[in-house]
Write an enzyme that holds these catalytic residues in place. Structure first.
Site, PDB file in Angstrom:
ATOM      1  N   LYS A  45      12.088   3.433  26.869  1.00 25.54           N
ATOM      2  CA  LYS A  45      11.831   2.362  28.155  1.00 25.54           C
ATOM      3  C   LYS A  45      12.125   3.342  29.117  1.00 25.54           C
ATOM      4  CE  LYS A  45      16.641   0.647  27.419  1.00 25.54           C
ATOM      5  NZ  LYS A  45      17.395  -0.332  26.963  1.00 25.54           N
TER       6      LYS A  45
ATOM      7  N   TYR B 167      21.205  12.062  60.364  1.00 27.73           N
ATOM      8  CA  TYR B 167      20.835  10.744  61.207  1.00 27.73           C
ATOM      9  C   TYR B 167      22.427  10.314  61.280  1.00 27.73           C
ATOM     10  CZ  TYR B 167      15.781  10.360  59.864  1.00 27.73           C
ATOM     11  OH  TYR B 167      14.565  10.401  59.879  1.00 27.73           O
TER      12      TYR B 167
HETATM   13  C1  LIG Z   1      18.352   0.202  26.204  1.00 25.14           C
HETATM   14  C2  LIG Z   1      18.910  -0.320  24.894  1.00 25.14           C
HETATM   15  C3  LIG Z   1      19.063   0.695  23.632  1.00 25.14           C
HETATM   16  C4  LIG Z   1      19.480   2.085  24.029  1.00 25.14           C
HETATM   17  O1  LIG Z   1      20.778   2.264  24.469  1.00 25.14           O
HETATM   18  P1  LIG Z   1      21.756   3.604  24.635  1.00 25.14           P
HETATM   19  O2  LIG Z   1      22.832   3.450  25.060  1.00 25.14           O
HETATM   20  O3  LIG Z   1      20.800   4.452  26.120  1.00 25.14           O
HETATM   21  O4  LIG Z   1      21.439   4.301  23.547  1.00 25.14           O
HETATM   22  C5  LIG Z   1      19.419   0.251  22.574  1.00 25.14           C
HETATM   23  N1  LIG Z   1      19.104  -1.217  22.174  1.00 25.14           N
HETATM   24  C6  LIG Z   1      18.908  -2.063  23.098  1.00 25.14           C
HETATM   25  C7  LIG Z   1      18.674  -3.514  22.931  1.00 25.14           C
HETATM   26  C8  LIG Z   1      18.646  -1.549  24.529  1.00 25.14           C
HETATM   27  O5  LIG Z   1      18.118  -2.479  25.459  1.00 25.14           O
END
Ligand SMILES: *Cc1c(COP(=O)(O)O)cnc(C)c1O
Length: 368
Positions: free
Chosen positions: A35, A261
């Protein structure tokens, strides 16, 4: 010519993937979480690489992310964690799997499918066991069962839940309680539907802290990047991404002069400063300024002077010899994103995801 780049070492990704697999039973499936553009890296290249490495599943948060992967030719099953009601047609059209996290969503998907000539949709039922973000609550299970029994197009394939604090070793008993609550709900669903379902619960930290609850699949995002959230485990992983930016100007600052700045820094001595071509538009948090953070040239730490600008910031280079055209790193394998993130009160996830689209992604390809 790019002046800021995120160097992504796919060999490190391959190393992390096989290290994580080595922590699991040989039958446990591996869902790679890509993601948010693979946590700010590049979702397509990551997905292609993970597909080649032998991942079993991919997952993203929103449907559009999954459509991008399908359009790029990714064949692996893709789970969408947070699909919306209006996504149902695309979920089917792009052969995606959907997390069901609420009764309303379950009802709406079921109504839609039963009224259409569309075929089935594979679903993962997300059970809320204490994170209180998304998920079906225990009291809602009887209604879920009725809804599932009164239709034949939503195919329940997996049961899942998500841990609230798997990275906190002082809270392991809470994680254990979540796993127990999950098993209890799973059991009641299995009894009612007279069928056994596959299950997944663990994220990256869970793989290290709660391996006995790996069930049939684990879901890993951050550990693939080289961060376990546990200091003692990090050395077994390799940092995948290095963020670098070019020095574009080196200049003298006299004692008493200001830099940047709003008089964000005043020189207490004569010094040499340099401008670095990356700024808050590229994901460098404003909190990095005011000497809260530093960048690295070879192994020398260069404190950031004054406020971060949109496209650049200035650093103190007095102790070293550096020239325009040299590259400094914001984070790398030695000074990793986790340390950098901690110095401004955030976590590696946020720092990685924030890296803007203007920063070029440069890949070190898999050897062999
Ligand atoms: C983002 C997510 C993960 C991954 O988590 P990590 O800590 O990056 O391994 C796993 N399960 C769900 C439901 C998530 O939203």
């Amino acid at each position: 010519m790019s002046q800021a780049k995120l160097q992504i070492d796919l060999n490190a990704l391959a190393h992390n993937f096989s290290h994580l697999k080595s922590q699991l039973h040989s039958t446990t499936k591996f869902m790679a979480i890509v993601k948010a553009n693979a946590y700010g890296n590049d979702a397509i290249i990551w997905s292609q690489t993970l597909e080649a490495l032998g991942a079993d599943y991919l997952a993203v948060a929103y449907s559009q992310e999954a459509i991008t992967l399908r359009t790029a030719g990714i064949k692996l099953p893709i789970l969408v964690f947070h699909p919306q009601q209006e996504d149902i047609e695309n979920l089917i059209a792009y052969d995606l799997e959907a997390t069901i996290y609420s009764l309303e969503q379950l009802r709406s998907y079921s109504d839609y499918l039963m009224a259409s000539d569309k075929s089935h949709l594979n679903i993962h039922l997300n059970i809320n066991t204490g994170l209180n973000r998304l998920g079906i609550r225990k009291e809602e299970v009887p209604e879920v069962i009725t809804l599932l029994q009164n239709q034949n197009k939503l195919r329940l394939t997996w049961l899942m839940s998500h841990l609230a604090a798997s990275d906190d070793l002082t809270q392991l008993s809470f994680s254990e309680q979540q796993a127990e609550a999950f098993e209890e709900v799973c059991h009641s669903i299995e009894v009612e539907l007279n069928q056994v379902f596959k299950k997944h619960l663990l994220n990256s930290s869970g793989i290290f802290s709660l391996a006995h609850k790996q069930y049939d699949m684990v879901r890993s995002g951050i550990a693939l990047h080289g961060y376990s959230n546990l200091q003692q485990i990090d050395p077994d992983l390799r940092v995948v991404a290095t963020l670098k930016a070019k020095v574009t100007q080196v200049f003298q600052v006299s004692k008493g002069e200001y830099v940047g700045y709003n008089f964000g820094f005043q020189a207490s001595r004569d010094m040499t400063a340099a401008t670095v071509a990356i700024g808050h538009a590229d994901g460098i948090d404003r909190k990095f300024g005011q000497k809260q953070n530093q960048v690295f040239f070879e192994s020398t730490a260069l404190p950031i002077l004054g406020n971060i600008c949109m496209d650049m910031f200035m650093v103190d280079v007095s102790p070293i010899s550096i020239k325009a055209g040299d590259w400094v790193s914001i984070f790398d394998a030695q000074h990793n994103a986790d340390l950098s993130a901690k110095s401004i009160g955030t976590i590696s996830y946020e720092l990685l995801c924030a890296i803007g689209s203007r920063v070029e992604r440069e890949f070190i390809l898999l050897e062999n």
